[in-house]
Design a protein around this motif. Sequence first.
Motif, short mmCIF file in Angstrom:
data_model
loop_
_atom_site.label_atom_id
_atom_site.label_comp_id
_atom_site.label_asym_id
_atom_site.label_seq_id
_atom_site.Cartn_x
_atom_site.Cartn_y
_atom_site.Cartn_z
N ARG A 1 0.83 -1.21 0.00
CA ARG A 1 0.00 0.00 0.00
C ARG A 1 0.86 1.26 0.00
NH1 ARG A 1 -4.23 2.15 -2.18
NH2 ARG A 1 -5.37 3.62 -0.87
N GLU A 2 2.10 1.17 0.48
CA GLU A 2 3.07 2.26 0.48
C GLU A 2 2.51 3.53 1.12
OE1 GLU A 2 4.36 2.65 -3.58
OE2 GLU A 2 5.65 0.89 -3.44
N PRO A 3 2.24 3.49 2.42
CA PRO A 3 1.65 4.65 3.09
C PRO A 3 2.52 5.91 3.02
CG PRO A 3 2.31 2.96 4.68
CD PRO A 3 2.38 2.34 3.34
N GLU A 4 3.84 5.73 2.98
CA GLU A 4 4.71 6.92 2.89
C GLU A 4 4.51 7.64 1.56
OE1 GLU A 4 6.83 3.78 5.41
OE2 GLU A 4 5.76 3.83 3.50
N ALA A 5 4.37 6.89 0.48
CA ALA A 5 4.13 7.50 -0.83
C ALA A 5 2.77 8.19 -0.86
CB ALA A 5 4.22 6.44 -1.93
N LEU A 6 1.76 7.57 -0.26
CA LEU A 6 0.44 8.20 -0.18
C LEU A 6 0.52 9.50 0.61
CD1 LEU A 6 -1.78 5.07 0.58
CD2 LEU A 6 -1.58 6.27 -1.60
N ALA A 7 1.31 9.49 1.67
CA ALA A 7 1.43 10.70 2.49
C ALA A 7 2.05 11.84 1.70
CB ALA A 7 2.28 10.39 3.73
N ARG A 8 2.99 11.54 0.83
CA ARG A 8 3.59 12.60 0.02
C ARG A 8 2.56 13.22 -0.92
NH1 ARG A 8 8.02 8.90 0.16
NH2 ARG A 8 7.42 7.95 -1.83
N VAL A 9 1.69 12.41 -1.47
CA VAL A 9 0.63 12.95 -2.34
C VAL A 9 -0.29 13.85 -1.54
CG1 VAL A 9 -1.34 12.36 -3.79
CG2 VAL A 9 0.75 10.99 -3.92
N LEU A 10 -0.70 13.41 -0.36
CA LEU A 10 -1.60 14.23 0.47
C LEU A 10 -0.91 15.51 0.92
CD1 LEU A 10 -3.52 11.63 2.69
CD2 LEU A 10 -4.01 12.44 0.38
N GLN A 11 0.37 15.42 1.21
CA GLN A 11 1.12 16.61 1.62
C GLN A 11 1.10 17.65 0.50
OE1 GLN A 11 2.56 17.27 4.57
NE2 GLN A 11 3.29 19.28 3.87
N THR A 12 1.37 17.22 -0.71
CA THR A 12 1.38 18.14 -1.85
C THR A 12 0.00 18.75 -2.07
OG1 THR A 12 3.16 16.86 -2.90
CG2 THR A 12 1.86 18.32 -4.32
N ALA A 13 -1.05 17.97 -1.83
CA ALA A 13 -2.42 18.45 -2.05
C ALA A 13 -2.95 19.28 -0.88
CB ALA A 13 -3.34 17.27 -2.31
N GLY A 14 -2.19 19.35 0.21
CA GLY A 14 -2.63 20.13 1.36
C GLY A 14 -3.74 19.46 2.16
N ILE A 15 -3.76 18.14 2.17
CA ILE A 15 -4.80 17.38 2.88
C ILE A 15 -4.24 16.90 4.21
CG2 ILE A 15 -6.21 15.28 2.82
CD1 ILE A 15 -6.22 15.64 -0.27
N GLU A 16 -4.99 17.14 5.28
CA GLU A 16 -4.56 16.76 6.61
C GLU A 16 -4.32 15.26 6.69
OE1 GLU A 16 -6.11 16.94 11.28
OE2 GLU A 16 -7.37 17.73 9.65
N HIS A 17 -3.19 14.87 7.27
CA HIS A 17 -2.86 13.46 7.39
C HIS A 17 -1.78 13.28 8.45
CE1 HIS A 17 0.34 15.02 4.84
NE2 HIS A 17 1.06 13.97 5.20
N GLU A 18 -1.51 12.03 8.77
CA GLU A 18 -0.50 11.71 9.77
C GLU A 18 0.08 10.34 9.45
OE1 GLU A 18 -0.23 11.48 14.71
OE2 GLU A 18 -2.16 11.75 13.69
N LEU A 19 1.39 10.23 9.53
CA LEU A 19 2.06 8.94 9.37
C LEU A 19 2.38 8.40 10.76
CD1 LEU A 19 4.65 9.04 6.44
CD2 LEU A 19 2.85 7.34 6.80
N LEU A 20 1.97 7.17 11.01
CA LEU A 20 2.14 6.56 12.32
C LEU A 20 2.96 5.29 12.19
CD1 LEU A 20 -1.60 6.77 13.43
CD2 LEU A 20 0.22 8.29 14.19
N THR A 21 3.71 4.96 13.23
CA THR A 21 4.31 3.64 13.29
C THR A 21 3.22 2.62 13.55
OG1 THR A 21 4.69 3.69 15.67
CG2 THR A 21 6.42 4.64 14.25
N ALA A 22 3.53 1.36 13.29
CA ALA A 22 2.54 0.31 13.54
C ALA A 22 2.16 0.27 15.01
CB ALA A 22 3.09 -1.04 13.09
N ASP A 23 3.15 0.46 15.91
CA ASP A 23 2.85 0.43 17.35
C ASP A 23 1.95 1.60 17.75
OD1 ASP A 23 4.33 -1.86 17.71
OD2 ASP A 23 6.16 -0.81 18.35
#
Length: 374
Positions: A95-117
Amino acid sequence: MSSAQYVVIGAGLAGAATAWQLATRGHEVTILERSTPANDAGSSHGSARIFRYAYPDAFYTGLVQQAKVGWDELTRLGGRELITPTGSVDYGTLREPEALARVLQTAGIEHELLTADAARERWPQITFDTPVLWHPGAGVIDAETAVTTMVELALAAGARLYTDWPVARVTETATGYRVHNDTGEAVDAENVIVSAGGWLPSLLGELPLPSAFRAQIPEITVMQEQAYHFPYADPDTAGHWPTFIHKMDGMQVYGLPGGRDAAFRGQKIAEYNGGKRLASAADQDGIMGAANRERVVDYVARYLPGLDPTPYAETTCLFTNTPTEDFIIDRVDNITLLSPCSGHGAKFAPVIGQLAADLATGVGSVPPQFQARP
């Protein structure tokens, strides 16, 4: 015999959205629906479809942002809540959550990357195996109510709706087209918008399309998908479940609160494109495959400790796909093809309606991703 400036074939999400757009722009519109709007045999029934911004392709994330403007307008005009906010989590080795986060960052959409724990602390009902992308702007679309609302708005603006009117073929006339059903009835139209979803493969041969255009339409596959409702192990967690997409080697699973479809008792869980392939929607039988059920039950037992791994309800639905999972919105002469939506089109309904109406009326074009012709 009746006639209309625009005939829309199919009253699912895409067709209803197009009819709403055309009618509110002052055009004469007739909607032809083989059964009833948002019926159980199509792809737009029920109360549970995922609304999300997370896409690996920035094009689609931007399109969701455009669609959200339409959803807000539709909610205001219809006076009904159409998207229940839940937030969404994306994870898994593929699913590559880090890559998805970069897209949301560029689009200005609120998001957060979390560790599995960290994600497990926040949502102990889910077992995470990779970092997790969380974006709180996601939610659950009430597809049936959305269709009903758009059809009502179209009718209020002057559109006509014919139900139990299965289209058999379309023929050319001196002034446009004649749309026929199996009982000998017909409707004349200057323009035809074909939003037939899973019935498109069997209807394509009955449309007067130029051979060169027809030859470039991508392969269309219809899948009879299988979805299961699993009860919450603790009913008190019912309001604390996000939607999710978990993509790993060999399997992609999605889940969301089941809503009205299953008495608000649990989560709707399904394997993406895990059903059986059909020639067209006419071949669906509603039979749940045992192997798929076993795979999904095993998945729930392994990855979703917050659910009882015994489904209390199950259903089939249709995914109608292109090889690239892009949509088809294209026009030749005065026929507009508007489907399929490749299993992820529900969230885009308002903007799909705008694009299709622009194309059908000649006031705008569509992105090249949606053109049948390369």
